[in-house]
Design an enzyme around this catalytic site. Structure first.
Site, short mmCIF file in Angstrom:
data_model
loop_
_atom_site.label_atom_id
_atom_site.label_comp_id
_atom_site.label_asym_id
_atom_site.label_seq_id
_atom_site.Cartn_x
_atom_site.Cartn_y
_atom_site.Cartn_z
N CYS A 2 0.68 -1.26 -0.15
CA CYS A 2 0.21 -0.09 0.16
C CYS A 2 1.04 1.28 0.06
O CYS A 2 1.93 1.24 0.47
CB CYS A 2 -0.91 0.17 1.37
SG CYS A 2 -1.92 -1.33 1.43
N ARG A 27 4.31 0.72 -6.36
CA ARG A 27 4.24 -0.33 -5.22
C ARG A 27 3.21 -1.63 -5.39
O ARG A 27 3.36 -2.50 -4.68
CB ARG A 27 4.01 0.32 -3.86
CG ARG A 27 5.22 1.32 -3.58
CD ARG A 27 4.34 2.43 -2.59
NE ARG A 27 4.56 1.94 -1.39
CZ ARG A 27 5.32 2.01 -0.39
NH1 ARG A 27 6.33 2.61 -0.78
NH2 ARG A 27 5.17 1.37 0.94
N TRP A 74 -3.09 -2.44 -1.56
CA TRP A 74 -2.56 -3.86 -2.23
C TRP A 74 -3.16 -4.74 -0.86
O TRP A 74 -2.91 -4.91 0.01
CB TRP A 74 -1.23 -4.10 -2.04
CG TRP A 74 -0.69 -4.97 -2.85
CD1 TRP A 74 -0.41 -5.43 -4.08
CD2 TRP A 74 -0.21 -6.37 -1.97
NE1 TRP A 74 0.31 -6.65 -4.31
CE2 TRP A 74 0.19 -7.11 -3.05
CE3 TRP A 74 -0.13 -6.86 -0.80
CZ2 TRP A 74 0.80 -8.50 -2.64
CZ3 TRP A 74 0.27 -7.87 -0.54
CH2 TRP A 74 0.54 -8.90 -1.46
N ASN A 98 -0.91 1.56 5.95
CA ASN A 98 -0.04 0.43 5.04
C ASN A 98 0.43 -0.73 6.23
O ASN A 98 1.08 -0.07 7.41
CB ASN A 98 1.21 1.05 4.54
CG ASN A 98 2.11 0.05 3.76
OD1 ASN A 98 1.67 -1.15 3.45
ND2 ASN A 98 3.25 0.38 3.41
N GLY A 99 0.27 -2.13 6.01
CA GLY A 99 0.68 -2.89 6.89
C GLY A 99 -0.24 -3.90 7.49
O GLY A 99 -1.35 -3.88 6.75
N GLU A 479 17.55 -16.17 -11.15
CA GLU A 479 17.28 -14.92 -11.19
C GLU A 479 16.36 -14.88 -12.58
O GLU A 479 15.29 -14.19 -12.41
CB GLU A 479 18.32 -14.17 -11.24
CG GLU A 479 17.98 -12.53 -11.55
CD GLU A 479 17.09 -11.88 -10.71
OE1 GLU A 479 16.65 -12.34 -9.88
OE2 GLU A 479 16.65 -10.80 -11.46
N LYS A 483 12.54 -13.53 -12.87
CA LYS A 483 12.30 -12.63 -13.63
C LYS A 483 11.03 -12.99 -14.86
O LYS A 483 10.14 -12.26 -14.78
CB LYS A 483 13.38 -12.08 -14.68
CG LYS A 483 14.43 -11.31 -13.96
CD LYS A 483 14.05 -9.77 -13.90
CE LYS A 483 13.57 -9.40 -12.53
NZ LYS A 483 13.95 -9.93 -11.24
N GLU A 486 7.63 -13.74 -12.93
CA GLU A 486 7.03 -12.74 -12.26
C GLU A 486 6.40 -11.58 -13.26
O GLU A 486 5.53 -11.08 -12.84
CB GLU A 486 7.94 -12.07 -11.11
CG GLU A 486 8.87 -11.33 -11.48
CD GLU A 486 9.82 -10.41 -10.43
OE1 GLU A 486 8.99 -10.15 -9.67
OE2 GLU A 486 10.87 -10.33 -10.89
N HIS A 502 18.55 -35.52 -11.56
CA HIS A 502 18.26 -36.08 -10.14
C HIS A 502 16.63 -35.59 -10.09
O HIS A 502 16.14 -35.31 -8.77
CB HIS A 502 18.99 -35.33 -9.00
CG HIS A 502 20.50 -35.79 -9.11
ND1 HIS A 502 21.07 -36.89 -8.73
CD2 HIS A 502 21.46 -34.98 -9.73
CE1 HIS A 502 22.25 -37.03 -8.92
NE2 HIS A 502 22.50 -35.75 -9.45
N LYS A 602 6.19 -3.73 -5.07
CA LYS A 602 7.63 -3.53 -5.44
C LYS A 602 8.34 -3.75 -3.87
O LYS A 602 9.44 -4.23 -3.93
CB LYS A 602 7.85 -1.99 -5.79
CG LYS A 602 8.98 -1.37 -5.96
CD LYS A 602 9.90 -2.49 -6.97
CE LYS A 602 11.15 -2.05 -7.35
NZ LYS A 602 12.16 -2.81 -8.22
#
Ligand code: AGP
Length: 607
Positions: A2, A27, A74, A98-99, A479, A483, A486, A502, A602
């Site tokens: 948020c 964000r 969010w 926010n939280g 990574e 990328k 996401e 394996h 973010k």
């Protein structure tokens, strides 16, 4: 996560609030809203989806007033819909948050038992209902807010606005960052300095547990014990224009193409101006007595740590442990007081990483932050803070921050190796020269963007993909997979090439692209064997290598991306570029929201 804004201004607040929220869009959010004191009365407007919907609503149903609060939500508790959108309101008080209020159920039960009726599923509504109950008991707005804050447990950044109070905001922070901006006869509140950049560069960050009483001409801060305290007012370089996409369609592409410049800045920061030797200002650590390096982070930052682990062990000869913060903080490992704990975070506000730092504080010789926001919580709570100089990173998918984190970590490794006498001046100069060549090499990669774009035509049709790498290229494979997944929503996994037999090789068929990140280094031949095992089973291999590697192993591969030659140690930095571009162009082809992918934020400032 948020975003919060607040203003006690001398101009109409609504457009300023929406504009400030726009600078917090990166964000991630699913609804937005504002509240103002409109002719002395509390007014509110909220809308689902993007800010443009809120702007449309305000065009048709404007609210006036020069004081207000705003929020991009969010969703954590409660579905993303207008009813659950902030600001939340209970008669005479509105709040943006926010939280996560961890004891909201207990408080909600208490208030419901007292006859209050809740209209939403959110934890935030508990805050306004509790505050209103104190106002109903006759408390003043300041005391009602203070009594409310006192009851809250969990993580929060809050801003209260009261009916009839045109010159009062109450702000509070615990776990989630909050900045107070100083204007000319105006005051502001924001989740970060970026939101406030066009209004002011004078910012006071609240510390953990602080709350503040704000009027246009005064700021009174109290700590968790209620004692009046003063916090430093800083001049912040957050440049409002840096939130501009420029010629690019997406922030992510802008930030990918900024890498030559920002890496040069980062390398410059970690090079002695006179001698050019690598040096880390403020790295007040006696590495000869360090018995272990522990690195803790999340997501891409964790993968930067995973690359650096190879460097600390191979170059500086220091045992090194790396863990994701969400595991580390609850694993509670024994820590040596001769060890160093490093916390890598682009935002400097990731809740799990901050919690891991707080676990280590006092248990290790030194805590070190490697961050992109110098005034962030992680930076401020570590003994040493190392900036990465990546500039503002807006795209949710971290790109330039990753490569700049690696530059900063490489500088620490080289400094440590020199101090421990395991890297001589000649070796250090060779590494310095190799670092200095990176911006140019990245530029060369960027000139081949279109070739990489072409490769993604097929990739965009895949539903799964596998990334392989060995040595320090293994975390880079992880990574590349992160990328791709996401931002394109294709299920992608990164694997150590040597692990293929394996299990993962069972996944391989003609529908599964296998992207192999392999410069022609000492492990290349082993990776080629793995590649051939994939191709023997009909797998489509995209080989990312250098010319030597291509000459040696391109036969039979589906596609090859040829990279310029680079020092082995820094291949993970250079090869991050094709990994980023592969993800970017695939996502563009799939039409996903590249800068704000679904469900992502973010900065993850809640657990
Ligand atoms: C990476 O592209 C993601 N955006 C995410 O994994 C991110 O790296 C992670 O949330 C850590 O964020 P931080 O660097 O701000 O702590």
């Amino acid at each position: 996560m948020c975003g919060i804004v607040g203003i006690l201004g001398n101009h109409e607040a609504a457009p300023i609030l929406v504009d400030a929220l726009r600078r917090l869009e990166y964000r991630g959010y699913d609804s937005a809203g504002i509240a103002t004191i409109d002719k002395g009365r509390l007014g509110r407007r909220r809308a689902m989806g993007k800010l443009v919907n809120l702007s449309d609503l305000l065009m048709h149903e404007p609210i006036t007033g020069k004081s207000g609060i705003g929020h991009t939500r969010w969703a954590t508790h409660g579905a993303p819909n207008v009813v659950n959108a902030h600001p939340h309101r209970a008669k005479d008080v509105a709040v943006v948050h926010n939280g996560i209020i961890e004891n909201y159920k207990e408080l909600r039960d208490e208030l419901t038992a007292a006859g209050l009726v809740f209209e939403t599923e959110t934890d935030t509504e508990t805050v306004v209902q509790l505050c209103m109950s104190y106002l109903d008991e006759g408390m003043s707005p300041i005391y009602a807010a203070a009594a409310t804050i006192d009851r809250l447990e969990g993580a929060y950044a809050l801003c209260f606005l009261f009916d009839g109070e045109d010159d009062l905001l109450i702000a509070a922070r615990k776990g989630s960052p909050l900045a107070i901006g100083h204007g000319d006869g105006e005051m502001y509140v924001g989740s970060d300095a970026l939101a406030l950049a066009p209004m002011t560069d004078k910012v006071t960050y609240l510390d953990e547990g602080d709350w503040a009483v704000i009027t246009r001409n005064s700021l009174e801060i109290r700590d968790a014990q209620g004692k009046q305290v003063s916090r430093e007012m800083r001049t912040i370089k957050a440049d409002a224009s840096s939130t501009d996409k420029g010629i690019h369609k997406h922030y992510m592409m802008k930030e990918i193409t900024e890498q030559p410049t920002v890496l040069a800045d980062a390398i410059g920061h970690y090079s002695n101006a006179e001698t050019g030797a690598i040096s880390v200002p403020g790295l007040d650590i006696d590495f000869t007595s360090v018995d272990k390096i522990t690195m803790v982070a999340c997501g891409t930052a964790y993968l930067a740590c995973s690359v650096a682990k190879y460097w600390f062990e191979q170059v500086a000869r220091i045992p090194c442990e790396v863990d994701v913060a969400s595991e580390f903080r609850y694993r509670e490992p024994p820590m040596s007081d001769k060890s160093i704990a490093l916390f890598v975070s682009q935002s400097g506000e990731t809740a799990d990483t901050l919690a891991a730092l707080r676990y280590c504080a006092g248990k290790v010789a030194k805590t070190v932050a490697v961050v992109n926001v110098a005034e962030s919580s992680i930076a401020r709570e570590c003994d040493i803070s190392l900036p990465i100089h990546a500039g503002v990173e807006i795209g949710v998918a971290s790109t330039k921050a990753f490569t700049c984190q690696l530059v900063a970590l490489a500088a620490v490794v080289i400094s440590a190796a020199r101090a421990r006498g395991v890297l001589d001046a000649k070796g250090a100069q060779e590494l310095r020269d190799a670092l200095n060549s990176l911006p140019g090499l990245i530029n060369q990669c960027l000139t081949r963007k279109n070739d990489i774009d072409k490769v993604t035509v097929e990739l965009a049709k895949a539903s799964d993909a596998l990334f392989l790498g060995r040595g320090a290229m293994y975390p880079l494979a992880l990574e590349g997979a992160l990328k791709l997944k996401e931002i394109s929503y294709i299920h992608a996994e990164g694997y150590a090439s040597g692990e293929l037999k394996h299990g993962p090789i069972a996944l391989v068929d003609e529908h599964m692209p296998v992207i192999v990140m392999a410069p022609k280094d000492a492990l290349f031949d082993k990776t080629v064997s793995n590649m051939q095992e994939v191709m023997a089973r009909g797998g489509k291999v995209l080989l990312v290598t250098d010319q030597q590697g291509a000459d040696a192993a391109r036969d039979g591969v589906w596609k090859t991306i040829v990279m310029p030659p680079v020092h082995d140690m820094f291949a993970p930095i250079l090869y991050a570029i094709p990994a980023q571009l592969i993800a970017y162009y695939t996502a563009v082809r799939k039409g996903t929201d590249v800068d704000q992918p679904r469900n992502l934020a973010k900065s993850v400032t809640v657990e």
